[in-house]
Design a protein around this motif. Sequence first.
Motif, short mmCIF file in Angstrom:
data_model
loop_
_atom_site.label_atom_id
_atom_site.label_comp_id
_atom_site.label_asym_id
_atom_site.label_seq_id
_atom_site.Cartn_x
_atom_site.Cartn_y
_atom_site.Cartn_z
N THR A 40 -4.90 3.76 1.52
CA THR A 40 -5.26 3.01 0.32
C THR A 40 -6.50 2.15 0.54
O THR A 40 -7.31 2.00 -0.35
CB THR A 40 -4.08 2.12 -0.14
OG1 THR A 40 -2.99 2.97 -0.43
CG2 THR A 40 -4.45 1.33 -1.37
N TYR A 90 0.86 -1.17 0.00
CA TYR A 90 0.00 0.00 0.00
C TYR A 90 0.90 1.23 0.00
O TYR A 90 1.67 1.42 0.93
CB TYR A 90 -0.90 0.01 1.24
CG TYR A 90 -1.86 -1.15 1.29
CD1 TYR A 90 -3.15 -1.01 0.81
CD2 TYR A 90 -1.48 -2.38 1.81
CE1 TYR A 90 -4.05 -2.07 0.85
CE2 TYR A 90 -2.36 -3.45 1.84
CZ TYR A 90 -3.64 -3.29 1.37
OH TYR A 90 -4.52 -4.34 1.41
N GLY A 148 -1.15 1.55 -4.92
CA GLY A 148 -0.59 0.31 -4.39
C GLY A 148 -0.02 -0.56 -5.49
O GLY A 148 -0.30 -0.36 -6.68
#
Length: 112
Positions: free
Chosen positions: A22, A17, A51
């Motif tokens: 995220t 992430y 990500g």
Amino acid sequence: MKRKITYDQTIDIGYIYITPSTENVSIKETIELDVNECINVDIDQENRVAGLELFAEEAEVLRHTPVYEDEYSLRLTDQDVLSTYHLSGVEFHFSKPDHQGLIGFKLVDPLK
């Protein structure tokens, strides 16, 4: 910035992430990195890299590696960088000249 990294050893898939939130960010699209088919990049609604999903041999780096990070970069090993690739303000670092062997990344444009 604290990043979350996950790794599922049973299927050799890892996720990094990049943005702290995220999990709450809406992903607009997922694209395969042009230079490495074992790395998918999630792009959020603001066209930022949110990500990274790693497969196969690229995911293995997450299995037992120490993680070195600061506010703008993440380094998974201390190997030399032999190739780089830029996408949406992120510079990906690889340990092999053919963009294989992901060893980290650097946010070169934090506003993206």
